[in-house]
Design a protein around this motif. Structure first.
Motif, PDB file in Angstrom:
ATOM      1  N   GLU A  12      47.648  84.187  22.831  1.00 53.69           N
ATOM      2  CA  GLU A  12      47.922  85.439  23.521  1.00 53.69           C
ATOM      3  C   GLU A  12      48.058  86.572  22.508  1.00 53.69           C
ATOM      4  N   ARG A  13      47.536  87.718  22.862  1.00 57.34           N
ATOM      5  CA  ARG A  13      47.715  88.898  22.017  1.00 57.34           C
ATOM      6  C   ARG A  13      48.605  89.878  22.747  1.00 57.34           C
ATOM      7  N   PRO A  61      49.616  93.431  23.861  1.00 59.42           N
ATOM      8  CA  PRO A  61      48.902  94.705  23.939  1.00 59.42           C
ATOM      9  C   PRO A  61      49.656  95.850  23.251  1.00 59.42           C
ATOM     10  N   LEU A 100      49.951  99.883  23.391  1.00 59.12           N
ATOM     11  CA  LEU A 100      49.598 101.021  24.238  1.00 59.12           C
ATOM     12  C   LEU A 100      49.750 102.318  23.462  1.00 59.12           C
ATOM     13  N   THR A 147      55.429  96.161  23.912  1.00 56.30           N
ATOM     14  CA  THR A 147      56.491  95.491  24.663  1.00 56.30           C
ATOM     15  C   THR A 147      56.397  94.002  24.383  1.00 56.30           C
ATOM     16  N   GLN A 180      57.276  90.424  25.264  1.00 58.54           N
ATOM     17  CA  GLN A 180      57.790  89.688  26.431  1.00 58.54           C
ATOM     18  C   GLN A 180      57.785  88.200  26.218  1.00 58.54           C
ATOM     19  N   ILE A 181      56.970  87.754  25.273  1.00 61.15           N
ATOM     20  CA  ILE A 181      56.827  86.313  25.118  1.00 61.15           C
ATOM     21  C   ILE A 181      57.531  85.864  23.848  1.00 61.15           C
ATOM     22  N   ASP A 199      59.583  97.568  22.178  1.00 59.18           N
ATOM     23  CA  ASP A 199      60.577  97.254  23.206  1.00 59.18           C
ATOM     24  C   ASP A 199      60.901  95.775  23.184  1.00 59.18           C
ATOM     25  N   SER A 206      63.475  94.509  25.154  1.00 57.31           N
ATOM     26  CA  SER A 206      64.451  94.305  26.237  1.00 57.31           C
ATOM     27  C   SER A 206      64.255  92.970  26.955  1.00 57.31           C
ATOM     28  N   ALA A 207      63.060  92.388  26.842  1.00 51.18           N
ATOM     29  CA  ALA A 207      62.823  91.114  27.525  1.00 51.18           C
ATOM     30  C   ALA A 207      63.252  89.919  26.675  1.00 51.18           C
ATOM     31  N   ILE A 266      59.605  90.611  34.106  1.00 54.70           N
ATOM     32  CA  ILE A 266      58.794  91.591  33.395  1.00 54.70           C
ATOM     33  C   ILE A 266      59.607  92.859  33.213  1.00 54.70           C
ATOM     34  N   PRO A 267      59.765  93.322  31.976  1.00 48.51           N
ATOM     35  CA  PRO A 267      60.617  94.490  31.770  1.00 48.51           C
ATOM     36  C   PRO A 267      59.996  95.770  32.329  1.00 48.51           C
ATOM     37  N   LEU A 299      57.296 102.370  33.334  1.00 46.38           N
ATOM     38  CA  LEU A 299      56.144 101.709  32.743  1.00 46.38           C
ATOM     39  C   LEU A 299      56.321 100.198  32.764  1.00 46.38           C
ATOM     40  N   THR A 347      54.282  96.646  31.609  1.00 44.08           N
ATOM     41  CA  THR A 347      53.151  96.016  30.930  1.00 44.08           C
ATOM     42  C   THR A 347      53.080  94.569  31.372  1.00 44.08           C
ATOM     43  N   ILE A 348      52.003  94.200  32.015  1.00 45.90           N
ATOM     44  CA  ILE A 348      51.865  92.819  32.470  1.00 45.90           C
ATOM     45  C   ILE A 348      51.120  92.012  31.415  1.00 45.90           C
ATOM     46  N   GLN A 349      51.806  91.033  30.855  1.00 44.24           N
ATOM     47  CA  GLN A 349      51.207  90.251  29.764  1.00 44.24           C
ATOM     48  C   GLN A 349      51.038  88.801  30.123  1.00 44.24           C
ATOM     49  N   ASP A 408      50.317  98.662  33.158  1.00 48.07           N
ATOM     50  CA  ASP A 408      49.282  98.356  32.169  1.00 48.07           C
ATOM     51  C   ASP A 408      48.811  96.926  32.350  1.00 48.07           C
ATOM     52  N   SER A 450      46.082  95.765  30.498  1.00 49.12           N
ATOM     53  CA  SER A 450      45.085  95.557  29.439  1.00 49.12           C
ATOM     54  C   SER A 450      45.131  94.141  28.862  1.00 49.12           C
ATOM     55  N   ALA A 451      46.254  93.448  29.047  1.00 51.81           N
ATOM     56  CA  ALA A 451      46.345  92.096  28.500  1.00 51.81           C
ATOM     57  C   ALA A 451      45.803  91.042  29.471  1.00 51.81           C
TER      58      ALA A 451
END
Lengths: 122, 122
Positions: free
Chosen positions: A2-3, A5, A7, A16, A18-19, A48, A50-51, B4-5, B14, B16-18, B48, B50-51
């Motif tokens: 996974e990459r 993103p 922005l 951000t 998240q993972i 970010d 926060s996750a 998802i934050p 905002l 971002t869906i990753q 977003d 993009s991922a």
């Protein structure tokens, strides 16, 4: 793999996380960020977290390293959104995120970058 | 379950869906977004994608549904950053994302929300 993103928001690049970061993802993120800063001439990087429910020494090193890479490409890095419990654990672990600028949340981080304050590393 | 934050940037939220969306994550995102719009009085939601390498009918429905929820809370939703290959597949699958406003990337999406254009759903 996974990459994560990146922005673009004006002159700031927003990431951000998240993972759970693994070696490869972290290296890819550093490479991608360096490329994007060079490509776009961005003056700020906003990360970010926060996750994230865990910020261990690996993530800490990654944040410090990204901050260093951005600095030599003349961009300022601000990390925002750390959960209070994460902050407590971080201090208990003795990790200080030396040289990394922090903000309470992404909105404040963005304001910090736009003001271009130089005293925000306190 | 991963959440998802949702980042606040001025009057825009905002997202971002990753990760690959699953039922629970999608429902949680809708709930969280509705709460945050009510809480902050945000006028825009920027998503977003993009991922995402796959946008199937499930994700499509989720985007349409978020857009609908935001609308009744008087916020505009813009989805940005779709990969070209995803756009091609989407059209081939016959999915049109009816009622969802699109932008090439997050920066343009933000500009769209700030201008408050009403003709961007074309």
């Amino acid at each position: 793999m996974e990459r994560i993103p990146i922005l673009r928001m004006g002159s700031t690049l927003l990431v951000t996380i998240q993972i759970d970061m693994q070696d490869q993802t972290a290296v890819a993120l550093q490479d991608d960020l360096a490329d994007r800063i060079a490509q776009t001439g961005a003056s700020g990087v906003l990360i970010d977290i926060s996750a994230l429910e865990i910020v261990d020494s690996f993530v800490g090193r990654m944040l410090t390293s990204i901050s260093g890479i951005a600095r030599v490409l003349s961009a300022t890095t601000v990390v925002g959104g750390m959960q209070p419990a994460v902050a407590i654990t971080l201090v208990e672990l003795g990790l200080s995120l030396e040289g990394v600028r922090m903000a309470l949340n992404i909105e404040r981080g963005m304001a910090l970058l736009q003001r271009g304050e130089s005293d925000s590393a306190r």
